[in-house]
Design a protein around this motif. Sequence first.
Motif, PDB file in Angstrom:
ATOM      1  N   VAL A  63       0.120   4.289  -3.600  1.00  0.00           N
ATOM      2  CA  VAL A  63      -1.154   3.638  -3.259  1.00  0.00           C
ATOM      3  C   VAL A  63      -1.508   3.928  -1.790  1.00  0.00           C
ATOM      4  N   ALA A  64      -0.533   3.818  -0.918  1.00  0.00           N
ATOM      5  CA  ALA A  64      -0.807   4.022   0.517  1.00  0.00           C
ATOM      6  C   ALA A  64      -1.333   5.426   0.780  1.00  0.00           C
ATOM      7  N   ARG A  65      -0.677   6.427   0.193  1.00  0.00           N
ATOM      8  CA  ARG A  65      -1.125   7.816   0.406  1.00  0.00           C
ATOM      9  C   ARG A  65      -2.551   7.989  -0.095  1.00  0.00           C
ATOM     10  N   SER A  66      -2.806   7.441  -1.259  1.00  0.00           N
ATOM     11  CA  SER A  66      -4.111   7.659  -1.885  1.00  0.00           C
ATOM     12  C   SER A  66      -5.226   6.925  -1.128  1.00  0.00           C
ATOM     13  N   VAL A  67      -5.009   5.655  -0.763  1.00  0.00           N
ATOM     14  CA  VAL A  67      -6.087   4.931  -0.069  1.00  0.00           C
ATOM     15  C   VAL A  67      -6.311   5.515   1.326  1.00  0.00           C
ATOM     16  N   LYS A  68      -5.247   6.031   1.924  1.00  0.00           N
ATOM     17  CA  LYS A  68      -5.427   6.664   3.233  1.00  0.00           C
ATOM     18  C   LYS A  68      -6.302   7.918   3.094  1.00  0.00           C
ATOM     19  N   ALA A  69      -5.991   8.732   2.084  1.00  0.00           N
ATOM     20  CA  ALA A  69      -6.778   9.947   1.873  1.00  0.00           C
ATOM     21  C   ALA A  69      -8.243   9.600   1.615  1.00  0.00           C
ATOM     22  N   ALA A  70      -8.487   8.460   0.986  1.00  0.00           N
ATOM     23  CA  ALA A  70      -9.870   8.049   0.682  1.00  0.00           C
ATOM     24  C   ALA A  70     -10.562   7.451   1.905  1.00  0.00           C
ATOM     25  N   GLY A  71      -9.802   7.111   2.934  1.00  0.00           N
ATOM     26  CA  GLY A  71     -10.434   6.610   4.162  1.00  0.00           C
ATOM     27  C   GLY A  71     -10.054   5.193   4.574  1.00  0.00           C
ATOM     28  N   ALA A  72      -9.202   4.520   3.794  1.00  0.00           N
ATOM     29  CA  ALA A  72      -8.775   3.183   4.230  1.00  0.00           C
ATOM     30  C   ALA A  72      -8.002   3.318   5.542  1.00  0.00           C
ATOM     31  N   THR A  73      -8.117   2.316   6.407  1.00  0.00           N
ATOM     32  CA  THR A  73      -7.454   2.421   7.711  1.00  0.00           C
ATOM     33  C   THR A  73      -6.330   1.402   7.896  1.00  0.00           C
ATOM     34  N   LEU A  74      -6.212   0.460   6.979  1.00  0.00           N
ATOM     35  CA  LEU A  74      -5.058  -0.446   6.985  1.00  0.00           C
ATOM     36  C   LEU A  74      -4.596  -0.615   5.541  1.00  0.00           C
ATOM     37  N   LEU A  75      -3.296  -0.864   5.404  1.00  0.00           N
ATOM     38  CA  LEU A  75      -2.705  -1.046   4.071  1.00  0.00           C
ATOM     39  C   LEU A  75      -2.365  -2.513   3.860  1.00  0.00           C
ATOM     40  N   ARG A  76      -2.755  -3.068   2.721  1.00  0.00           N
ATOM     41  CA  ARG A  76      -2.364  -4.439   2.398  1.00  0.00           C
ATOM     42  C   ARG A  76      -1.347  -4.420   1.253  1.00  0.00           C
ATOM     43  N   GLY A  77      -0.642  -5.522   1.089  1.00  0.00           N
ATOM     44  CA  GLY A  77       0.295  -5.659  -0.012  1.00  0.00           C
ATOM     45  C   GLY A  77       1.056  -6.951   0.192  1.00  0.00           C
ATOM     46  N   GLY A  78       1.038  -7.815  -0.806  1.00  0.00           N
ATOM     47  CA  GLY A  78       1.706  -9.098  -0.663  1.00  0.00           C
ATOM     48  C   GLY A  78       3.196  -8.987  -0.953  1.00  0.00           C
ATOM     49  N   ALA A  79       3.995  -9.595  -0.087  1.00  0.00           N
ATOM     50  CA  ALA A  79       5.442  -9.662  -0.319  1.00  0.00           C
ATOM     51  C   ALA A  79       5.816 -11.097  -0.701  1.00  0.00           C
ATOM     52  N   PHE A  80       5.165 -12.038  -0.041  1.00  0.00           N
ATOM     53  CA  PHE A  80       5.326 -13.466  -0.379  1.00  0.00           C
ATOM     54  C   PHE A  80       4.010 -13.896  -1.014  1.00  0.00           C
ATOM     55  N   LYS A  81       4.042 -14.208  -2.297  1.00  0.00           N
ATOM     56  CA  LYS A  81       2.799 -14.466  -3.024  1.00  0.00           C
ATOM     57  C   LYS A  81       2.626 -15.953  -3.339  1.00  0.00           C
ATOM     58  N   PRO A  82       1.489 -16.514  -2.958  1.00  0.00           N
ATOM     59  CA  PRO A  82       1.199 -17.895  -3.373  1.00  0.00           C
ATOM     60  C   PRO A  82       0.660 -17.853  -4.805  1.00  0.00           C
ATOM     61  N   ARG A  83       1.358 -18.403  -5.754  1.00  0.00           N
ATOM     62  CA  ARG A  83       0.914 -18.335  -7.153  1.00  0.00           C
ATOM     63  C   ARG A  83       0.695 -19.739  -7.703  1.00  0.00           C
ATOM     64  N   THR A  84      -0.312 -19.872  -8.536  1.00  0.00           N
ATOM     65  CA  THR A  84      -0.633 -21.173  -9.114  1.00  0.00           C
ATOM     66  C   THR A  84       0.511 -21.667 -10.001  1.00  0.00           C
ATOM     67  N   SER A  85       1.116 -20.736 -10.740  1.00  0.00           N
ATOM     68  CA  SER A  85       2.221 -21.116 -11.619  1.00  0.00           C
ATOM     69  C   SER A  85       3.570 -20.808 -10.965  1.00  0.00           C
ATOM     70  N   PRO A  86       4.490 -21.749 -11.016  1.00  0.00           N
ATOM     71  CA  PRO A  86       5.820 -21.461 -10.442  1.00  0.00           C
ATOM     72  C   PRO A  86       6.593 -20.442 -11.271  1.00  0.00           C
ATOM     73  N   TYR A  87       6.079 -20.094 -12.462  1.00  0.00           N
ATOM     74  CA  TYR A  87       6.771 -19.122 -13.323  1.00  0.00           C
ATOM     75  C   TYR A  87       6.227 -17.707 -13.138  1.00  0.00           C
ATOM     76  N   ALA A  88       5.160 -17.572 -12.336  1.00  0.00           N
ATOM     77  CA  ALA A  88       4.550 -16.241 -12.150  1.00  0.00           C
ATOM     78  C   ALA A  88       5.381 -15.416 -11.157  1.00  0.00           C
ATOM     79  N   PHE A  89       5.088 -14.118 -11.102  1.00  0.00           N
ATOM     80  CA  PHE A  89       5.741 -13.209 -10.148  1.00  0.00           C
ATOM     81  C   PHE A  89       5.413 -13.654  -8.719  1.00  0.00           C
TER      82      PHE A  89
END
Length: 366
Positions: free
Chosen positions: A114-140
């Motif tokens: 994803v990082a390589r591809s969005v960079k090639a398309a022109g994105a200038t910062l990369l996002r990605g959640g490592a700690f996710k706030p989820r509504t369900s405690p059973y979700a990823f």
Amino acid sequence: MVFVLKPGVSQREIDRFVALIESRGFKTFISIGTEHTVVCLIGNTAAIDIDSVVQTNDIVEYGKRVTEPYKAVNRTAHPEDTIVNGGGVPIGAGMFQVIAGPCSVESEEQIIEVARSVKAAGATLLRGGAFKPRTSPYAFMGLGADGLKLLLAAKKETGLPVVTEVMNQTQLPLFEEIDVIQVGARNMQNFDLLREVGRCRKPVLLKRGLANTLEELLMSAEYIMSEGNSQVILCERGIRTFETYTRNTLDLSAVPLLKQKSHLPVIVDPSHAAGIQVLVAPLARAAIAVGSDGLMIETHNDPARALCDGAQSLNLVQFAGLMDDLKRRIAFEGKQFGDQVIQGGNPGGRFLRLPKIAKSVIFNNG
Ligand code: PEP
Ligand code: MN
């Protein structure tokens, strides 16, 4: 109340004036702009006679009462747009950036592709959640500390600065190498966390809460700034309304309003606002038209298999197509798009240094 000082006053003169104000029992902070220095007073200023301060202090050009409860984020205190330095990438004051990447970091292959591809398309910062706030405690819940490492591996691979969410202050030591710390919508009024990120010398991306007013958003930014961190980006990401066809309702009027009330950059997240992939492009275009300083767009290499928010994620081809369109619109608005800025160097030399925090200096664009 703020006092705008005449151009060219010396540091000694400023210090003398600040000492005088503080001797009357007020807390102060100083905003150093390219033209003017502004001394802001915190406290009940009802007893201060503006005219007599102006007449008895040569260095003061004029004084003004700031009636809003937010002072440091107020445009009155800092008339110029603030430029936030997102890991070397300038955001605000006519410089537009696109932050792209998956909702969650899922694997090394995924985030690097994803990082390589969005960079090639022109994105200038990369996002990605490592700690996710989820509504369900059973979700990823995200990969946690391992997710941060993978994000940094993608940064190493592509050079893109990284943006990721912190959920509580105990996680902050893990964010040492992260370029921009995100405070998510659900944490917008977690005041302990706001204070703690305010003590970090890192830019903070502050998302509007699901049911919070713009004034509350600005007050949350004030928490961060009042701890000495002026590097705050505001993010409109949709609010809860009675509408059920979209995940949230994108409040586009928030963008010009926030920019009128505050000097901080404002970006829009059309992905969480819509919750539906086909709405992301039209909302992104609308955000540019109302004056946004950037966009955050969820992008995944395989949205159908995404562990989180696949329904609102663009695939890599869709993202590249959208970027071609957005670049033209950004130019039409008279803004500089990220990659041009990086190639063009450092306009005005104003953004490459994070503000030095002195005793009473809490923000400094200079
Ligand atoms: C996110 O950006 O991944 C996120 C959870 O956003 P929000 O806090 O706006 O829901
Ligand atoms: Mn998401």
